[in-house]
Write an enzyme that holds these catalytic residues in place. Structure first.
Site, PDB file in Angstrom:
ATOM      1  N   HIS A  22     -22.541  -5.203  -0.792  1.00 13.39           N
ATOM      2  CA  HIS A  22     -22.593  -4.931   0.089  1.00 13.39           C
ATOM      3  C   HIS A  22     -23.282  -4.481   0.478  1.00 13.39           C
ATOM      4  CE1 HIS A  22     -19.149  -1.894  -0.891  1.00 13.39           C
ATOM      5  NE2 HIS A  22     -20.426  -1.407   0.416  1.00 13.39           N
TER       6      HIS A  22
HETATM    7  P1  TYD Z   1     -14.570  -2.687  -2.940  1.00 11.65           P
HETATM    8  O1  TYD Z   1     -14.789  -2.531  -1.210  1.00 11.65           O
HETATM    9  O2  TYD Z   1     -14.295  -3.657  -4.102  1.00 11.65           O
HETATM   10  O3  TYD Z   1     -15.056  -1.379  -4.054  1.00 11.65           O
HETATM   11  P2  TYD Z   1     -17.040  -1.640  -3.774  1.00 11.65           P
HETATM   12  O4  TYD Z   1     -17.862  -0.536  -3.092  1.00 11.65           O
HETATM   13  O5  TYD Z   1     -17.500  -1.740  -5.589  1.00 11.65           O
HETATM   14  O6  TYD Z   1     -17.562  -3.096  -3.637  1.00 11.65           O
HETATM   15  O7  TYD Z   1     -13.248  -1.723  -3.064  1.00 11.65           O
HETATM   16  C1  TYD Z   1     -12.558  -1.950  -4.055  1.00 11.65           C
HETATM   17  C2  TYD Z   1     -11.003  -1.850  -3.528  1.00 11.65           C
HETATM   18  O8  TYD Z   1     -10.703  -0.959  -3.343  1.00 11.65           O
HETATM   19  C3  TYD Z   1     -10.807  -2.899  -2.658  1.00 11.65           C
HETATM   20  O9  TYD Z   1      -9.496  -2.986  -2.202  1.00 11.65           O
HETATM   21  C4  TYD Z   1     -10.886  -2.324  -0.804  1.00 11.65           C
HETATM   22  C5  TYD Z   1     -10.400  -0.743  -1.528  1.00 11.65           C
HETATM   23  N1  TYD Z   1     -10.649   0.247  -0.554  1.00 11.65           N
HETATM   24  C6  TYD Z   1     -10.315   0.479  -0.303  1.00 11.65           C
HETATM   25  O10 TYD Z   1      -9.251   0.877   0.285  1.00 11.65           O
HETATM   26  N2  TYD Z   1     -10.888   1.825   0.359  1.00 11.65           N
HETATM   27  C7  TYD Z   1     -11.968   2.262   0.547  1.00 11.65           C
HETATM   28  O11 TYD Z   1     -12.480   3.276   1.226  1.00 11.65           O
HETATM   29  C8  TYD Z   1     -12.500   1.732  -0.199  1.00 11.65           C
HETATM   30  C9  TYD Z   1     -14.250   2.256  -0.561  1.00 11.65           C
HETATM   31  C10 TYD Z   1     -11.880  -0.286  -1.219  1.00 11.65           C
END
Ligand code: TYD
Length: 141
Positions: free
Chosen positions: A49
């Site tokens: 992303h």
């Molecule tokens: P995700 O966005 O999938 O991580 P990546 O950086 O690998 O794309 O995040 C994993 C999960 O954690 C998703 O359910 C959202 C949650 N999350 C939060 O609640 N707060 C945060 O600050 C972040 C980065 C993720």
């Protein structure tokens, strides 16, 4: 593409090492959120992303991993393997994190609170976003 890697100052003595990070001093933005990833499975790639506004510093505080940055024109892979190194990731930058060692802890310092509306999770949408927002400003770097 300009890659900005910070080398933080470890305060070492015979007890070991300590790194301190202060907003606007060691980190170029106000730190509103900290999160970290650990127990990342073998062969996992995460991220996929970009953000509209968010700026981040990625620090692999234990173990190692690799970060692929993509500004829509150019891609670079940056290894993170020192607890005193931080990779700056600007907004409008597609990122993928991979090649995590089993003991890797990847800590992220973020300039904003979590906001799903700031995410661009579709790569074609990211390319359109970069074009529309003059993302090739550093084309010669
Ligand atoms: P995700 O966005 O999938 O991580 P990546 O950086 O690998 O794309 O995040 C994993 C999960 O954690 C998703 O359910 C959202 C949650 N999350 C939060 O609640 N707060 C945060 O600050 C972040 C980065 C993720």
């Amino acid at each position: 593409m300009q890659v900005i890697k910070y080398v933080f100052q470890p305060h070492g003595d015979d007890r070991g090492q300590l790194v301190a990070l202060e907003e606007f001093k060691d980190i170029p933005f106000r730190i509103k959120r900290v999160y970290y990833m650990y127990d990342t499975g073998a062969g996992v790639t995460r991220g996929y992303h970009a953000h509209r506004s968010l700026e981040q510093i990625l620090i692999c505080i234990h173990g190692s991993c690799k970060i692929r940055l993509d500004n829509g024109r150019e891609k670079k892979v940056i290894p993170l393997e020192k607890p005193y190194e931080g990779l700056y990731v600007s907004n409008a930058m597609w990122r993928e994190m991979f090649d995590f060692s089993p003991d890797a802890v990847l800590m992220v310092l973020a300039s904003e609170l979590y906001d799903e509306r700031d995410y661009i999770r579709d790569y074609d949408e990211f390319l359109k976003y970069v074009k529309a927002n003059g993302g090739d400003a550093d084309a010669e770097e």
